[in-house]
Write a protein that holds these residues in place. Sequence first.
Motif, PDB file in Angstrom:
ATOM      1  N   ILE A   1       0.854  -1.203   0.000  1.00  0.00           N
ATOM      2  CA  ILE A   1       0.000   0.000   0.000  1.00  0.00           C
ATOM      3  C   ILE A   1       0.886   1.248   0.000  1.00  0.00           C
TER       4      ILE A   1
ATOM      5  N   GLU B   1      -6.011  -3.921  -2.793  1.00  0.00           N
ATOM      6  CA  GLU B   1      -4.875  -4.730  -2.319  1.00  0.00           C
ATOM      7  C   GLU B   1      -5.325  -6.160  -2.079  1.00  0.00           C
TER       8      GLU B   1
ATOM      9  N   ALA C   1      -1.028  -4.482  -5.167  1.00  0.00           N
ATOM     10  CA  ALA C   1      -1.950  -3.362  -4.940  1.00  0.00           C
ATOM     11  C   ALA C   1      -2.086  -2.586  -6.242  1.00  0.00           C
TER      12      ALA C   1
END
Length: 329
Positions: free
Chosen positions: A232, A310, A320
Amino acid sequence: MNIRRSFLVGCGAYLPQRIVDNDELAELVDTSNDWIVKRTGIMQRHIAAEEELTSDLAINAAQKALAKASLSVDEIDLIVVATTTPDDTFPSTATKVQAALGVNKGAAFDIQAVCAGFVYALTVADNFIKTGQSNNALVIGAETFTRILDWSDRSTCVLFGDGAGAVVLSGGEITEKTKNYGILSTHLHSDGRQRDILYVDGGPSSTGTVGNVRMSGKEVYKHAVAKLGEVIEEALNYNKLSASDIDWLVPHQANRRIIDSMARKMHLPIEKVICCIEKHANTSAASVPLALSVGMDDGRISNGDLVLFEAIGGGLAWGAGLVRIGEPV
Ligand code: ACO
């Protein structure tokens, strides 16, 4: 040379009719609604009918996504199906979907990255579009995952469900007007050294059987929280964005506690997270497009919203993607 990008112009999902709640499972294995809800957030799952195949789920989801995209099948020139539970060892489920939809040009193939499958498939289709090899792609995550469960193993059989989700990607040029839309980036990783913490104990080459899911839950949990957090951050940094720029987190639906932990790590209010694990359980490659479809159908996610996907699964494989939904009007 003009630079191309993929725009996400449609999304659809399909769930089998039969719903099995935790109480029904507790008649099968030594478990309880309380245990399952507390540890995972799951309350029920959909299970495909005996005659219903992964391709059937995929076709239904694809048709809905195409209708939302207002594209005809004649315009589709790429179909990528992410699945761990294909109808047959070969040919691919994607070619079955292609024939059933009446698509007769371009390429159709499957991708296998278990629960990360959709993010992998999205990346592959995005790259086909960016290079100009394809114009309009159907990217589908579809699973009859409950077919590979050991129904006597309470540590795994309570976690999964069946379903399908699909998106339509359409290629176009990056212009001043479109530059903030579409797939901004995707980020994939895998670590084969972690193969043994989540696998199926069978296969056409190893045993000649389909096999059942085996998992070290605690290990998977630990890796999921760490690796999803990293990827992320990678996606945000790559785009010079921060978590506060994200309109919606659409995470893989494996465990409510993993989802909450991602939201906490990002300092993202939980209201900005699409969570449907309570209804669908973990549908592996279908989970992200299914969740996206839930968020779009109930009106939370709309055109122009910035969405972060994700997912992580067996392999380990994870990834992601950052996508601004739709096209500028
Ligand atoms: N019902 C009741 N008790 C159970 C069940 C069940 N369904 N399953 C396991 N238990 C018991 C165990 O036997 C153990 O009992 P013991 O203490 O007497 O030995 C106890 O519950 C605790 O078991 P743990 O495995 O330590 O439980 P944990 O808190 O780790 O939760 C879980 C298990 C929910 C699987 C968790 O580890 C998890 O979510 N891991 C992530 C795995 C995941 O999401 N996998 C999905 C596929 S991969 C992916 O999509 C990311």
